[in-house]
Design a protein around this motif. Structure first.
Motif, short mmCIF file in Angstrom:
data_model
loop_
_atom_site.label_atom_id
_atom_site.label_comp_id
_atom_site.label_asym_id
_atom_site.label_seq_id
_atom_site.Cartn_x
_atom_site.Cartn_y
_atom_site.Cartn_z
N THR A 54 0.77 -1.21 0.18
CA THR A 54 0.12 0.12 -0.18
C THR A 54 0.86 1.33 0.17
OG1 THR A 54 -0.19 0.06 2.38
CG2 THR A 54 -2.09 -1.17 1.16
N ALA A 55 2.18 1.17 0.44
CA ALA A 55 2.81 2.48 0.67
C ALA A 55 3.12 3.28 -0.84
CB ALA A 55 4.22 2.09 1.11
N PRO A 56 3.34 2.35 -1.94
CA PRO A 56 3.53 2.96 -3.08
C PRO A 56 2.54 3.71 -3.69
CG PRO A 56 4.62 0.91 -3.01
CD PRO A 56 3.85 1.05 -2.10
N ILE A 57 1.35 2.92 -3.38
CA ILE A 57 0.21 3.45 -3.80
C ILE A 57 -0.32 4.66 -2.95
CG2 ILE A 57 -2.76 3.01 -4.15
CD1 ILE A 57 -1.85 0.00 -4.08
N ILE A 58 -0.33 4.80 -1.78
CA ILE A 58 -0.61 5.91 -0.94
C ILE A 58 0.10 7.01 -1.37
CG2 ILE A 58 -0.80 6.83 1.40
CD1 ILE A 58 -3.10 5.12 0.61
N LEU A 59 1.46 6.77 -1.44
CA LEU A 59 2.43 7.93 -1.69
C LEU A 59 2.33 8.62 -2.95
CD1 LEU A 59 5.68 6.51 0.00
CD2 LEU A 59 4.36 8.47 0.64
N PHE A 60 1.96 7.79 -4.01
CA PHE A 60 1.50 8.24 -5.22
C PHE A 60 0.26 9.29 -5.28
CE2 PHE A 60 -0.85 7.55 -9.28
CZ PHE A 60 -0.22 8.34 -10.13
N THR A 61 -0.73 8.64 -4.82
CA THR A 61 -2.01 9.39 -4.65
C THR A 61 -2.00 10.46 -3.81
OG1 THR A 61 -2.88 7.75 -3.09
CG2 THR A 61 -3.27 7.43 -5.57
N ASN A 62 -1.16 10.68 -2.67
CA ASN A 62 -1.04 11.66 -1.68
C ASN A 62 -0.39 12.81 -2.52
OD1 ASN A 62 -2.33 10.42 0.32
ND2 ASN A 62 -0.35 10.44 1.54
N LEU A 63 0.38 12.56 -3.52
CA LEU A 63 1.03 13.49 -4.46
C LEU A 63 2.13 14.52 -3.63
CD1 LEU A 63 -2.05 14.84 -6.55
CD2 LEU A 63 -0.33 13.30 -7.31
N GLN A 64 2.39 13.90 -2.81
CA GLN A 64 3.38 14.61 -1.81
C GLN A 64 2.93 16.22 -1.55
OE1 GLN A 64 7.42 14.70 -3.13
NE2 GLN A 64 8.24 15.12 -0.91
N LEU A 65 1.55 16.45 -1.20
CA LEU A 65 0.97 17.52 -1.10
C LEU A 65 1.52 18.52 0.01
CD1 LEU A 65 -2.97 17.11 -1.75
CD2 LEU A 65 -1.19 17.98 -3.33
N ARG A 66 1.94 17.67 1.27
CA ARG A 66 2.76 18.31 2.12
C ARG A 66 3.76 19.20 1.82
NH1 ARG A 66 4.16 15.68 8.29
NH2 ARG A 66 5.10 17.54 8.97
N SER A 67 4.64 18.38 1.09
CA SER A 67 5.75 19.38 0.57
C SER A 67 5.53 20.75 -0.27
CB SER A 67 6.71 18.59 0.00
OG SER A 67 7.27 17.57 0.59
N ILE A 87 -8.92 14.04 -0.74
CA ILE A 87 -10.24 13.14 -0.81
C ILE A 87 -10.23 12.56 -2.26
CG2 ILE A 87 -12.72 12.95 -0.27
CD1 ILE A 87 -12.31 15.25 1.72
N ILE A 88 -10.20 13.28 -3.26
CA ILE A 88 -10.43 12.43 -4.65
C ILE A 88 -9.36 11.40 -4.76
CG2 ILE A 88 -10.39 12.85 -6.92
CD1 ILE A 88 -11.48 15.88 -6.37
N THR A 89 -8.04 11.64 -4.40
CA THR A 89 -7.23 10.98 -4.55
C THR A 89 -7.09 9.66 -3.80
OG1 THR A 89 -5.45 12.04 -3.06
CG2 THR A 89 -5.56 12.47 -5.71
N ASN A 90 -7.81 9.84 -2.37
CA ASN A 90 -8.03 8.66 -1.60
C ASN A 90 -8.97 7.62 -2.04
OD1 ASN A 90 -7.99 10.88 1.55
ND2 ASN A 90 -6.30 9.92 0.57
#
Length: 414
Positions: A54-67, A87-90
């Motif tokens: 799940t890590a690669p999937i979550i990291l991709f869809t999170n788009l590193q928005l925090r940075s 929410i959309i990418t979730n």
């Protein structure tokens, strides 16, 4: 309100972030340790496989928005736009996870664990958007307190569920509940002290943010894949039990990542400001100091494992784990390069050089896959350690070269 929104110093932000991440990381490790004591290596392996897939999937869809948020010095986009896009990418992340489980043909227990881990990461990602906003405001004290509260609940709920049921599925359900409770009763309340926590639908800005962040999402996905490929290969060639041994030992390296991550997150806004002001000399000097800290941290870890590796594994886990002390040392050697690479990655992000990062990620994943497939079947878990070292060195050198080229070009233009 002025006192609440007042920015903290770099030193205070680092201190709060380090403490929060340290406590949170300890809680994550404690869950694995609990599985080794109340469960068995197979249960550890199932949980680790869930994290790895799940890590690669979550990291991709999170788009590193925090940075993107933390380095958005012009406040071009509102918090509600970042949160709405998250929410959309979730939704996309959950759909991809279900597809992976379907084609992977895992057993029922493992499939449920993978899906529940994905849900826990989705809930955690909601808090992450708030953290990005607070990081941009240089108020890491609130994010640290959130992580500390979350760590306490993570130790209580999953532990109670695991103790009562002796079932890894219920343990992950407890993890989901922990994340949800902290998000609702702390993170949202803190956010209200700064801004209104609402979702803003803005199709135009969603597209702009996605275009800006997509390269980062891709590079994070590829970076996660290159990190987790050894775990996936171990499960396929050696089984869930061997993966359990590897995952438990590998997670001890996270202590170093916590220290490095705290420094990096605290320094990221400062690096971005220095670069935007074209203060290239101070930017370079700060980055050199950060990279040096990464190497020294890794070196200290290697020395400790050489002297006390077997004792540490015997105390923290079970006697059967102590026979992998050489693997412990190999992983910390790779950690020295990974720690330094973390700072180089933050440096690249601070320069807003997003497009080159996916190409670097492709190089890392190819190297990780080839080395893992060749070395793990031949050398077992030690082969995974060798693969980690090779991959870490390639990651460090490729980022260093890319950053040097970008830095020299921009310095000449200025």
């Amino acid at each position: 309100m002025e006192q609440v929104t007042k920015r903290l110093s770099l030193k205070k932000n680092f201190s709060w972030n380090f403490i929060g991440n340290l406590v949170y990381t300890f809680a994550q490790w404690a869950i694995l340790s609990l599985l080794t004591k109340l469960g068995n290596p197979k249960m550890v392996g199932q949980f680790a496989l869930g994290l790895a897939l799940t890590a690669p999937i979550i990291l991709f869809t999170n788009l590193q928005l925090r940075s993107i948020q933390a380095t958005d010095t012009e406040n071009k986009y509102q918090f509600g736009e970042y949160f709405g896009l998250r929410i959309i990418t979730n939704v996309l992340a959950i759909l991809i996870t279900l597809f992976v489980v379907f084609i992977g043909q895992y057993n029922v227990v493992t499939s449920f664990v993978i899906i529940l881990v994905a849900f826990s990461k989705v809930i955690e990602s909601w808090s992450d958007v708030i953290f990005g906003y607070l990081q941009q405001k240089e108020r890491m004290d609130f994010t640290a307190i959130s992580r500390i509260i979350k760590a306490i609940l993570m130790l209580l709920l999953p532990s109670i569920f695991l103790f009562i049921t002796n079932n890894v599925i219920w343990m992950v359900i407890g993890l989901c509940l922990s994340y949800m409770l902290v998000f609702i009763f702390y993170d949202l309340k803190v956010l209200k002290r700064f801004t209104r926590p609402k979702v803003i639908f803005n199709r135009k800005n969603y597209i702009e943010i996605t275009k800006l962040a997509l390269p980062l999402g891709i590079v994070l996905m590829l970076g996660s894949l290159y990190t987790n490929i050894p775990r996936i290969v171990i499960e396929k060639y050696l089984g869930e039990e061997q993966l359990g041994y590897f995952a438990a030992i590998a997670y001890l390296i996270v202590a170093g990542n916590t220290f490095i991550g705290a420094i990096g997150q605290a320094a990221a806004p400062r690096l971005a400001i220095l670069f935007s002001e074209k203060n290239f000399i101070q930017f370079k000097n700060l980055l050199i100091k950060l990279v040096s800290i990464g190497f020294v941290t890794g070196l200290v870890g290697v020395i400790i494992t050489l002297l006390f590796g077997e004792i540490i594994l015997n105390i923290l886990y079970e006697p059967s784990y102590a026979k992998y002390k050489v693997l412990f040392t190999l992983l910390l050697i790779s950690g020295a390069f990974n720690f330094s690479s973390t700072f180089l990655g933050i440096g690249l992000t601070a320069t807003r050089s997003f497009k080159i990062q996916p190409y670097l990620g492709v190089i890392w994943i190819v190297v990780s896959f080839i080395s893992a497939v060749i070395l793990i079947p031949k050398f077992g878990l030690f082969g995974a350690g060798y693969s980690a070292i090779i991959s870490a060195i390639v990651q460090f050198l490729s980022q260093l070269i890319a950053l040097s080229v970008i830095y020299d070009k921009l310095k000449v233009r200025s």
